[in-house]
Enzyme design. Structure first.
Site, short mmCIF file in Angstrom:
data_model
loop_
_atom_site.label_atom_id
_atom_site.label_comp_id
_atom_site.label_asym_id
_atom_site.label_seq_id
_atom_site.Cartn_x
_atom_site.Cartn_y
_atom_site.Cartn_z
N HIS A 114 -27.54 -11.84 -24.54
CA HIS A 114 -28.10 -12.11 -25.86
C HIS A 114 -29.36 -11.28 -25.99
O HIS A 114 -30.09 -11.10 -25.01
CB HIS A 114 -28.46 -13.60 -26.00
CG HIS A 114 -29.33 -13.86 -27.21
ND1 HIS A 114 -28.81 -13.99 -28.46
CD2 HIS A 114 -30.68 -13.92 -27.35
CE1 HIS A 114 -29.81 -14.17 -29.32
NE2 HIS A 114 -30.96 -14.13 -28.67
N GLU A 173 -37.98 -16.85 -30.24
CA GLU A 173 -37.15 -17.03 -29.05
C GLU A 173 -37.97 -16.94 -27.76
O GLU A 173 -37.72 -17.69 -26.81
CB GLU A 173 -36.03 -15.99 -29.04
CG GLU A 173 -35.01 -16.24 -30.16
CD GLU A 173 -33.90 -15.22 -30.20
OE1 GLU A 173 -33.03 -15.34 -31.08
OE2 GLU A 173 -33.88 -14.29 -29.35
N LYS A 231 -26.10 -13.94 -19.79
CA LYS A 231 -25.32 -15.16 -20.00
C LYS A 231 -24.54 -15.54 -18.73
O LYS A 231 -24.41 -14.74 -17.80
CB LYS A 231 -24.38 -14.96 -21.20
CG LYS A 231 -25.14 -14.76 -22.53
CD LYS A 231 -24.18 -14.78 -23.71
CE LYS A 231 -24.94 -14.59 -25.02
NZ LYS A 231 -24.04 -14.76 -26.20
N PHE A 289 -18.17 -21.70 -34.55
CA PHE A 289 -18.19 -21.37 -33.12
C PHE A 289 -19.30 -22.08 -32.36
O PHE A 289 -19.44 -21.88 -31.14
CB PHE A 289 -18.27 -19.86 -32.93
CG PHE A 289 -19.49 -19.18 -33.53
CD1 PHE A 289 -20.73 -19.23 -32.92
CD2 PHE A 289 -19.39 -18.50 -34.75
CE1 PHE A 289 -21.85 -18.61 -33.47
CE2 PHE A 289 -20.50 -17.87 -35.31
CZ PHE A 289 -21.73 -17.94 -34.66
N ARG A 340 -30.92 -3.88 -28.31
CA ARG A 340 -29.66 -4.05 -29.05
C ARG A 340 -28.74 -2.84 -28.84
O ARG A 340 -27.52 -3.00 -28.74
CB ARG A 340 -29.93 -4.33 -30.52
CG ARG A 340 -30.54 -5.72 -30.69
CD ARG A 340 -30.81 -6.09 -32.13
NE ARG A 340 -29.57 -6.37 -32.85
CZ ARG A 340 -28.89 -7.52 -32.78
NH1 ARG A 340 -29.30 -8.49 -31.96
NH2 ARG A 340 -27.80 -7.70 -33.48
N THR A 352 -21.83 -7.31 -30.79
CA THR A 352 -21.62 -8.70 -30.36
C THR A 352 -20.21 -8.91 -29.82
O THR A 352 -20.01 -9.58 -28.80
CB THR A 352 -21.86 -9.66 -31.55
OG1 THR A 352 -23.16 -9.41 -32.06
CG2 THR A 352 -21.75 -11.11 -31.13
N ARG A 400 -22.20 -4.72 -23.10
CA ARG A 400 -21.05 -5.56 -23.48
C ARG A 400 -19.73 -4.83 -23.25
O ARG A 400 -18.74 -5.45 -22.83
CB ARG A 400 -21.21 -6.03 -24.92
CG ARG A 400 -22.23 -7.18 -25.00
CD ARG A 400 -22.66 -7.43 -26.41
NE ARG A 400 -23.45 -8.66 -26.56
CZ ARG A 400 -24.27 -8.87 -27.59
NH1 ARG A 400 -24.42 -7.96 -28.52
NH2 ARG A 400 -24.94 -10.00 -27.67
N TYR A 455 -29.97 -22.09 -30.28
CA TYR A 455 -29.03 -21.53 -31.26
C TYR A 455 -28.98 -22.35 -32.55
O TYR A 455 -27.97 -22.28 -33.26
CB TYR A 455 -27.65 -21.43 -30.64
CG TYR A 455 -27.47 -20.25 -29.69
CD1 TYR A 455 -27.57 -18.94 -30.15
CD2 TYR A 455 -27.18 -20.45 -28.34
CE1 TYR A 455 -27.39 -17.86 -29.29
CE2 TYR A 455 -26.99 -19.37 -27.48
CZ TYR A 455 -27.10 -18.08 -27.96
OH TYR A 455 -26.91 -17.00 -27.12
N ASN A 509 -19.98 -12.82 -23.80
CA ASN A 509 -20.35 -11.43 -24.15
C ASN A 509 -21.57 -10.94 -23.38
O ASN A 509 -22.31 -10.07 -23.85
CB ASN A 509 -20.47 -11.25 -25.67
CG ASN A 509 -21.66 -11.97 -26.27
OD1 ASN A 509 -22.28 -12.81 -25.62
ND2 ASN A 509 -21.98 -11.65 -27.51
P1 CMP Z 1 -25.56 -14.12 -29.34
O1 CMP Z 1 -26.26 -12.83 -29.58
O2 CMP Z 1 -25.94 -14.88 -28.14
O3 CMP Z 1 -25.78 -15.06 -30.63
C1 CMP Z 1 -24.84 -16.06 -31.00
C2 CMP Z 1 -23.58 -15.98 -30.21
O4 CMP Z 1 -22.48 -16.67 -30.76
C3 CMP Z 1 -23.12 -14.55 -30.11
O5 CMP Z 1 -23.99 -13.82 -29.27
C4 CMP Z 1 -21.69 -14.73 -29.62
O6 CMP Z 1 -21.61 -14.82 -28.20
C5 CMP Z 1 -21.29 -16.10 -30.19
N1 CMP Z 1 -20.26 -16.01 -31.21
C6 CMP Z 1 -19.02 -16.57 -31.14
N2 CMP Z 1 -18.32 -16.32 -32.24
C7 CMP Z 1 -19.11 -15.57 -33.05
C8 CMP Z 1 -18.94 -14.98 -34.34
N3 CMP Z 1 -17.81 -15.12 -35.03
N4 CMP Z 1 -19.97 -14.28 -34.86
C9 CMP Z 1 -21.13 -14.14 -34.19
N5 CMP Z 1 -21.35 -14.67 -32.96
C10 CMP Z 1 -20.35 -15.38 -32.39
#
Ligand code: CMP
Length: 141
Positions: free
Chosen positions: A116, A127, A10, A58, A86, A92, A103, A50, A113
């Site tokens: 992804h 994806e 990211k 969010f 993962r 996350t 992370r 997304y 974060n």
């Molecule tokens: P990612 O794996 O890229 O998938 C969706 C992204 O939304 C996640 O990582 C986070 O960076 C972002 N995000 C922000 N707020 C939330 C939340 N409450 N729960 C999950 N993902 C979130």
């Protein structure tokens, strides 16, 4: 089984010059980078990627963050690649990420974060096809 997963480094981690460190973690874990490109996502590209989150509170912040700078997008291939990636990423929310995960080491918030990774083989297929043609991928067994 040998699997493929989609990984995105990211904008926060690209800005920290951490691409090489993160690639090294993938490779040391036995994952092979079989396709890669750097992109500065448009609003439409980020929203489409997304789309499953578009009703979440969010979503707007997520799209704004993901379009804030270049990202590095790659296909990782290897035994159990989805779960292995993962594990390398950690939770996350970086506050919940195990020490030594990507992370824990690079992320600063749940939005910024660092990475992804696809959460299942089905989402991985979707994806990967969002960013790559099959002919872009260079499998190395
Ligand atoms: P990612 O794996 O890229 O998938 C969706 C992204 O939304 C996640 O990582 C986070 O960076 C972002 N995000 C922000 N707020 C939330 C939340 N409450 N729960 C999950 N993902 C979130």
């Amino acid at each position: 089984a040998t699997e493929r997963t989609l990984s995105i480094i990211k904008p926060d981690a690209v800005a920290k010059n951490a691409i090489g460190d993160i690639y090294s973690r993938f490779e040391k874990a036995g994952l092979r980078i079989v396709a890669a490109k750097m992109l500065h996502l448009s609003q439409a590209q980020a929203e489409g990627f997304y789309a499953e989150h578009k009703e979440r509170g969010f979503f707007a912040d997520l799209v704004a963050f993901m379009t804030s700078g270049p990202v590095m997008v790659q296909v990782l291939e290897g035994e159990g690649a989805v779960a292995k990636n993962r594990e390398l990423m950690g939770a996350t929310n970086p506050k919940e990420a195990e020490p030594g995960t990507i992370r824990a080491d690079f992320a600063t918030s749940i939005d910024a974060n660092a990475v992804h990774g696809s959460d299942a083989t089905e989402s991985a297929a979707r994806e990967i096809s969002y960013f790559f043609e099959e002919s872009d991928i260079c499998p190395r067994g």
